[in-house]
Design a protein around this motif. Structure first.
Motif, PDB file in Angstrom:
ATOM      1  N   PRO A 159       0.833  -1.214   0.000  1.00 38.52           N
ATOM      2  CA  PRO A 159       0.000   0.000   0.000  1.00 38.52           C
ATOM      3  C   PRO A 159       0.862   1.257   0.000  1.00 38.52           C
ATOM      4  CG  PRO A 159      -0.900  -1.626   1.505  1.00 38.52           C
ATOM      5  CD  PRO A 159       0.437  -2.170   1.046  1.00 38.52           C
ATOM      6  N   GLY A 160       0.503   2.196  -0.874  1.00 37.64           N
ATOM      7  CA  GLY A 160       1.293   3.408  -1.033  1.00 37.64           C
ATOM      8  C   GLY A 160       2.410   3.275  -2.046  1.00 37.64           C
ATOM      9  N   GLY A 161       2.610   2.074  -2.593  1.00 34.85           N
ATOM     10  CA  GLY A 161       3.666   1.850  -3.574  1.00 34.85           C
ATOM     11  C   GLY A 161       3.327   2.444  -4.928  1.00 34.85           C
ATOM     12  N   ALA A 162       4.353   2.680  -5.724  1.00 40.98           N
ATOM     13  CA  ALA A 162       4.186   3.302  -7.038  1.00 40.98           C
ATOM     14  C   ALA A 162       4.627   2.363  -8.145  1.00 40.98           C
ATOM     15  CB  ALA A 162       4.991   4.598  -7.120  1.00 40.98           C
ATOM     16  N   PHE A 163       3.933   2.448  -9.278  1.00 36.65           N
ATOM     17  CA  PHE A 163       4.326   1.760 -10.504  1.00 36.65           C
ATOM     18  C   PHE A 163       4.466   2.823 -11.580  1.00 36.65           C
ATOM     19  CE2 PHE A 163       2.764  -1.013 -14.258  1.00 36.65           C
ATOM     20  CZ  PHE A 163       4.056  -1.319 -14.633  1.00 36.65           C
ATOM     21  N   VAL A 164       5.679   2.991 -12.095  1.00 35.56           N
ATOM     22  CA  VAL A 164       5.963   3.961 -13.154  1.00 35.56           C
ATOM     23  C   VAL A 164       6.354   3.179 -14.397  1.00 35.56           C
ATOM     24  CG1 VAL A 164       7.284   5.995 -13.820  1.00 35.56           C
ATOM     25  CG2 VAL A 164       6.765   5.590 -11.398  1.00 35.56           C
ATOM     26  N   PHE A 165       5.709   3.482 -15.536  1.00 33.84           N
ATOM     27  CA  PHE A 165       5.996   2.733 -16.753  1.00 33.84           C
ATOM     28  C   PHE A 165       5.923   3.632 -17.982  1.00 33.84           C
ATOM     29  CE2 PHE A 165       1.395   2.531 -16.295  1.00 33.84           C
ATOM     30  CZ  PHE A 165       0.908   2.678 -17.591  1.00 33.84           C
ATOM     31  N   SER A 166       6.733   3.296 -18.973  1.00 31.95           N
ATOM     32  CA  SER A 166       6.718   4.020 -20.246  1.00 31.95           C
ATOM     33  C   SER A 166       6.259   3.102 -21.365  1.00 31.95           C
ATOM     34  CB  SER A 166       8.109   4.594 -20.562  1.00 31.95           C
ATOM     35  OG  SER A 166       9.087   3.566 -20.656  1.00 31.95           O
ATOM     36  N   VAL A 167       5.499   3.684 -22.301  1.00 30.48           N
ATOM     37  CA  VAL A 167       5.000   2.988 -23.483  1.00 30.48           C
ATOM     38  C   VAL A 167       5.047   3.954 -24.663  1.00 30.48           C
ATOM     39  CG1 VAL A 167       3.478   1.380 -22.255  1.00 30.48           C
ATOM     40  CG2 VAL A 167       2.610   3.635 -22.923  1.00 30.48           C
ATOM     41  N   SER A 168       4.903   3.419 -25.859  1.00 34.17           N
ATOM     42  CA  SER A 168       4.751   4.293 -27.022  1.00 34.17           C
ATOM     43  C   SER A 168       3.554   5.205 -26.811  1.00 34.17           C
ATOM     44  CB  SER A 168       4.520   3.468 -28.298  1.00 34.17           C
ATOM     45  OG  SER A 168       5.640   2.690 -28.609  1.00 34.17           O
ATOM     46  N   HIS A 169       3.708   6.480 -27.139  1.00 32.36           N
ATOM     47  CA  HIS A 169       2.571   7.388 -27.025  1.00 32.36           C
ATOM     48  C   HIS A 169       1.472   6.929 -27.980  1.00 32.36           C
ATOM     49  CE1 HIS A 169       0.150  10.991 -26.853  1.00 32.36           C
ATOM     50  NE2 HIS A 169       0.914  11.437 -25.870  1.00 32.36           N
ATOM     51  N   PRO A 170       0.234   6.821 -27.503  1.00 36.54           N
ATOM     52  CA  PRO A 170      -0.824   6.288 -28.367  1.00 36.54           C
ATOM     53  C   PRO A 170      -1.007   7.015 -29.694  1.00 36.54           C
ATOM     54  CG  PRO A 170      -1.575   6.317 -26.091  1.00 36.54           C
ATOM     55  CD  PRO A 170      -0.242   7.025 -26.109  1.00 36.54           C
ATOM     56  N   ILE A 171      -0.716   8.304 -29.748  1.00 38.10           N
ATOM     57  CA  ILE A 171      -0.931   9.040 -31.001  1.00 38.10           C
ATOM     58  C   ILE A 171      -0.053   8.512 -32.125  1.00 38.10           C
ATOM     59  CG2 ILE A 171       0.779  10.864 -30.642  1.00 38.10           C
ATOM     60  CD1 ILE A 171      -2.781  11.229 -32.129  1.00 38.10           C
ATOM     61  N   ARG A 172       1.067   7.862 -31.778  1.00 38.65           N
ATOM     62  CA  ARG A 172       1.973   7.348 -32.816  1.00 38.65           C
ATOM     63  C   ARG A 172       1.293   6.313 -33.697  1.00 38.65           C
ATOM     64  NH1 ARG A 172       6.304   4.465 -31.563  1.00 38.65           N
ATOM     65  NH2 ARG A 172       7.502   5.198 -33.338  1.00 38.65           N
ATOM     66  N   TRP A 173       0.268   5.634 -33.161  1.00 34.09           N
ATOM     67  CA  TRP A 173      -0.393   4.574 -33.924  1.00 34.09           C
ATOM     68  C   TRP A 173      -1.199   5.126 -35.098  1.00 34.09           C
ATOM     69  CZ3 TRP A 173      -0.495  -0.835 -33.255  1.00 34.09           C
ATOM     70  CH2 TRP A 173       0.355  -1.294 -32.248  1.00 34.09           C
ATOM     71  N   ALA A 174      -1.479   6.405 -35.115  1.00 31.26           N
ATOM     72  CA  ALA A 174      -2.208   7.002 -36.234  1.00 31.26           C
ATOM     73  C   ALA A 174      -1.289   7.402 -37.378  1.00 31.26           C
ATOM     74  CB  ALA A 174      -2.997   8.224 -35.755  1.00 31.26           C
ATOM     75  N   PHE A 175       0.019   7.213 -37.198  1.00 27.96           N
ATOM     76  CA  PHE A 175       1.015   7.630 -38.179  1.00 27.96           C
ATOM     77  C   PHE A 175       1.900   6.450 -38.561  1.00 27.96           C
ATOM     78  CE2 PHE A 175      -0.309  11.315 -35.877  1.00 27.96           C
ATOM     79  CZ  PHE A 175      -0.265  12.370 -36.790  1.00 27.96           C
ATOM     80  N   PRO A 176       2.433   6.435 -39.780  1.00 28.41           N
ATOM     81  CA  PRO A 176       3.374   5.369 -40.150  1.00 28.41           C
ATOM     82  C   PRO A 176       4.596   5.378 -39.237  1.00 28.41           C
ATOM     83  CG  PRO A 176       2.695   6.644 -42.085  1.00 28.41           C
ATOM     84  CD  PRO A 176       2.203   7.392 -40.878  1.00 28.41           C
ATOM     85  N   ASP A 177       5.112   4.197 -38.948  1.00 28.87           N
ATOM     86  CA  ASP A 177       6.276   4.076 -38.075  1.00 28.87           C
ATOM     87  C   ASP A 177       7.534   4.348 -38.898  1.00 28.87           C
ATOM     88  OD1 ASP A 177       7.396   3.660 -35.569  1.00 28.87           O
ATOM     89  OD2 ASP A 177       7.772   1.540 -35.964  1.00 28.87           O
ATOM     90  N   ASP A 178       7.669   5.600 -39.314  1.00 30.29           N
ATOM     91  CA  ASP A 178       8.729   6.019 -40.233  1.00 30.29           C
ATOM     92  C   ASP A 178       9.375   7.267 -39.661  1.00 30.29           C
ATOM     93  OD1 ASP A 178      10.151   7.242 -42.384  1.00 30.29           O
ATOM     94  OD2 ASP A 178       8.886   6.215 -43.848  1.00 30.29           O
ATOM     95  N   PRO A 179      10.702   7.271 -39.483  1.00 31.15           N
ATOM     96  CA  PRO A 179      11.364   8.432 -38.876  1.00 31.15           C
ATOM     97  C   PRO A 179      11.450   9.646 -39.804  1.00 31.15           C
ATOM     98  CG  PRO A 179      13.000   6.832 -39.560  1.00 31.15           C
ATOM     99  CD  PRO A 179      11.663   6.185 -39.784  1.00 31.15           C
ATOM    100  N   GLY A 180      11.134   9.456 -41.091  1.00 31.48           N
ATOM    101  CA  GLY A 180      11.222  10.531 -42.057  1.00 31.48           C
ATOM    102  C   GLY A 180       9.922  11.291 -42.247  1.00 31.48           C
ATOM    103  N   PRO A 181       9.839  12.122 -43.300  1.00 27.61           N
ATOM    104  CA  PRO A 181       8.644  12.949 -43.531  1.00 27.61           C
ATOM    105  C   PRO A 181       7.352  12.149 -43.654  1.00 27.61           C
ATOM    106  CG  PRO A 181      10.474  13.712 -44.881  1.00 27.61           C
ATOM    107  CD  PRO A 181      10.925  12.425 -44.254  1.00 27.61           C
TER     108      PRO A 181
END
Length: 261
Positions: A154-176
């Motif tokens: 009780p009182g413990g914390a869980f901190v986690f990182s994931v891909s931001h959901p908005i990225r799923w609406a865009f191609p997984d491409d680092p370019g334009p």
């Protein structure tokens, strides 16, 4: 096999265990220097726990790393005086943890396990953390949150990182091309790669920001914070679909801080 079949937990688990076992070596070669053998990097933007302190003071606290990979984060926590345990689905990733243990002299206690069924006693950790571990790849994230809640005191914390959901609406491409939306943000179909006989070989799941919040609350945890890291000046490293170009326009990562009441 259809993409919806990958929503079955056993299918996702089996596919991703095989994928990470087969790709762990390449992953560590490509990203190991950036992650550091004894470092806690939350995301491709380079948010470092040494400065961010999202976990707060860890000295003397018992910490669980969820989906640890080669346990770089857990190893850093040990250097800060935490008592650490870690687990991963992939045996090959844990072999890399052992390799780094031998190189650094810092031995992280690790176990191979599935995040949906943790092999730890209830109320046995003060903190839990996960840097892109497990949660993007599981079909039943609610089970993971409930398991993490169970093992937290009780009182413990869980901190986690994931891909931001908005990225799923865009191609997984680092370019334009990666700046042009080409699908619905609300399409929750998983991303699935198949092997030659049509069996899922890699599965990643999309949840909207609202989905993540609802799942956290449904598990009995409480949302205490959300960090959407901006792309830092001078950081020119490309990691898959993450890049300086996209990072200037779109958030790439979401880091949630949750608490067990």
């Amino acid at each position: 096999m259809r993409p919806r079949d990958a929503l079955v937990p056993s299918v996702s688990s089996r596919a991703n265990r095989g994928w990470w076992d087969g790709n762990a070596d390449d992953y560590q070669v490509e990203h190991g220097e950036f992650l550091r053998d004894t470092g806690f990097v939350w995301c491709p933007e380079g948010v470092d726990e040494a400065e961010a302190r999202l976990l707060g003071e860890v000295r003397g606290r018992r910490v669980l790393e969820v989906g640890c990979g080669a346990a770089q984060c857990a190893r850093w926590l040990m250097t800060r005086g935490a008592e650490v345990a870690a687990f991963d689905l992939s045996h090959r990733q844990l072999r890399h943890s052992r390799r780094i243990d031998e190189a650094t002299g810092l031995r992280v206690p690790v176990v191979q396990a599935d995040a949906e069924a943790l092999p730890f006693a209830g109320s046995s950790f003060d903190l839990a953390c996960s840097a892109f571990g497990a949660l993007p790849f599981v079909a039943d994230p609610l089970a993971v949150f409930r398991e993490v809640r169970r093992v937290l005191r009780p009182g413990g914390a869980f901190v986690f990182s994931v891909s931001h959901p908005i990225r799923w609406a865009f191609p997984d491409d680092p370019g334009p091309r990666g700046l042009t939306c080409d699908r619905s943000y609300f399409d929750r179909s998983p991303y699935v790669e198949h092997d030659e006989d049509g069996t899922p070989a890699y599965v990643e799941h999309h949840r909207t920001m609202g989905d993540w919040v609802s799942l956290i609350v449904a598990s009995g945890l409480a949302v205490a914070g959300l960090l959407e890291p901006e792309w830092p000046e001078g950081h020119d490293r490309v990691w898959g679909g993450w890049s300086p170009l996209r990072g200037r326009h779109l958030p790439g990562t979401a880091i949630f801080t949750t608490l067990r009441p």
